[in-house]
Enzyme design. Sequence first.
Site, PDB file in Angstrom:
ATOM      1  N   THR A 131       0.847  -1.202   0.000  1.00 56.08           N
ATOM      2  CA  THR A 131       0.000   0.000   0.000  1.00 56.08           C
ATOM      3  C   THR A 131       0.875   1.243   0.000  1.00 56.08           C
ATOM      4  O   THR A 131       0.532   2.258  -0.613  1.00 56.08           O
ATOM      5  CB  THR A 131      -0.898   0.009   1.249  1.00 56.08           C
ATOM      6  N   ASN A 132       2.032   1.144   0.664  1.00 56.93           N
ATOM      7  CA  ASN A 132       2.870   2.318   0.870  1.00 56.93           C
ATOM      8  C   ASN A 132       3.555   2.825  -0.381  1.00 56.93           C
ATOM      9  O   ASN A 132       4.115   3.929  -0.368  1.00 56.93           O
ATOM     10  CB  ASN A 132       3.920   2.019   1.944  1.00 56.93           C
ATOM     11  N   THR A 177      -6.814  53.011  -3.088  1.00 53.26           N
ATOM     12  CA  THR A 177      -5.929  52.329  -2.151  1.00 53.26           C
ATOM     13  C   THR A 177      -6.538  52.464  -0.768  1.00 53.26           C
ATOM     14  O   THR A 177      -6.981  53.538  -0.371  1.00 53.26           O
ATOM     15  CB  THR A 177      -4.520  52.945  -2.158  1.00 53.26           C
ATOM     16  N   SER A 308     -33.428  38.610  -3.542  1.00 52.78           N
ATOM     17  CA  SER A 308     -34.072  38.768  -2.247  1.00 52.78           C
ATOM     18  C   SER A 308     -35.482  38.202  -2.282  1.00 52.78           C
ATOM     19  O   SER A 308     -36.176  38.286  -3.295  1.00 52.78           O
ATOM     20  CB  SER A 308     -34.115  40.241  -1.850  1.00 52.78           C
ATOM     21  N   SER A 309     -35.878  37.656  -1.140  1.00 47.91           N
ATOM     22  CA  SER A 309     -37.256  37.176  -1.001  1.00 47.91           C
ATOM     23  C   SER A 309     -38.186  38.272  -0.521  1.00 47.91           C
ATOM     24  O   SER A 309     -39.409  38.080  -0.470  1.00 47.91           O
ATOM     25  CB  SER A 309     -37.293  36.005  -0.015  1.00 47.91           C
ATOM     26  N   LYS A 314     -34.128  43.244  -6.415  1.00 50.93           N
ATOM     27  CA  LYS A 314     -32.756  43.241  -5.917  1.00 50.93           C
ATOM     28  C   LYS A 314     -31.957  42.130  -6.592  1.00 50.93           C
ATOM     29  O   LYS A 314     -32.397  40.984  -6.663  1.00 50.93           O
ATOM     30  CB  LYS A 314     -32.739  43.032  -4.402  1.00 50.93           C
TER      31      LYS A 314
END
Length: 461
Positions: A131-132, A177, A308-309, A314
């Site tokens: 496996t290694n 900036t 938006s709900s 929006k």
Amino acid sequence: MRIDEDCIGTKEIPDDALYGVHAARAAENFQISSEKLHPLLIQSLIQIKRAAAQTNLAAGALPENKAKAIINACNELLFGSYNAEFIVPAIQGGAGTSANMNVNEVIANLATRNSGVKIHPNDDVNLAQSTNDTFPTAGKMAMLRSIPSLMASLNRLTKTLLDLAGEYQDTIKVGRTQLQDAVPTTFGKTFHGYYSMFRRDIKRIEMASNSLKEVNLGGTAIGTGINTTPYYQDNVVRTLEGTAKLGLKQAEDLIDCTQNCDAYVIFSGALKALAVDMSKFSNDLRLLSSGPQAGLAELILPAKQAGSSIMPGKINPVIPEVVNQVSFEVIGDDVTVTMAAEAGQMELNAFEPIIFKNILKDEEFLTNALTTLNDNCVSDIMVNEAACAKEVEYSAVTATILTPYLGYVKTTEIVKQATRENKSVKELVKDSGLLNASLVDELFKADSLVNERIAVKAMAK
């Protein structure tokens, strides 16, 4: 049900299952999440098993009938057959042994069923391997296989940004900036800056991926190559690369390549750098498109869905927002990769399963995030040129162009007056008579403000 046996004892396994006792125990022991081994990791392990059988046959270590049975089973599995037989979770203890044995068991049972020749998962399929050395080799192969898609998405974004840089090369805007007004620039320069940033990411990932091409296959348990033949150790990687086409090469120091995981840290770091750049870019997109009436509103992002709900009409910057979240995930995963690499002891790192899970997921997430960022946002960005021009006209910071002529103190006075009286600097300077009108007109042209031409100091009389 059939009875399978291992060093722990016996266990009932469904008669028609190709997996065996090792995989079944792992499925029970590691119930951490529903996520299974990544398909590319499984594919790579199967390719390794096929190359091992071919090399062991050539070395005279594996009988021809068994080798052909294993090779044929691997070919069948590589077509995607029996994917449900790979039941081992992605997060697992044992340094990947469960993953390796799941593949060994499926190949052995399928080869036995198809050929009538008894194939053992350890003695035959896993011959000359550990496996290694198989698991880390497969992990690197899987990561390398994910890179082309990631790079394609990244290249598409850089092309879009370069096109935008050309389209808006003369569109002047206020620079910023520390979120405060700064000297003017153009959106062409801004987009080109993003282009250059992502081009560096491409180079970083390309460089980091080179370290993934060195594999420890042939080193078996700790890199000494115990239980291999000289022929196998010298040829297995070459045989694997013959079909993998990934640029694989056997590491010069198999001990080092088996125990140390810094290659994953370097590659994960390159992915993290990309995530940081994507998030910074997304932040800028959200700020520059903010409003559209009470914000900066310099960029117009494509409307993708209602935002938006409760607030009619929006629209939110949902694409940059999802990219931000992907970036947060990748940055956090890099910490996990770093800690897992650091936590290895002596001749082996037992924590490669979480390293592979995170990196392979990150490559996929970044690829998809780049695609949606380009296709659903950046490719349809528009610049609000009128708003940008107006902001530059009334930005007091444009007075910076005057300091070579009037000095810092006098220019500061003009900035304060322009801000106080809400007038343009150009208008104030003209009215004051401090400089001749033709020089003022020349200084406040767009190309002068963004330093696109030689200074006109000689005109000051």
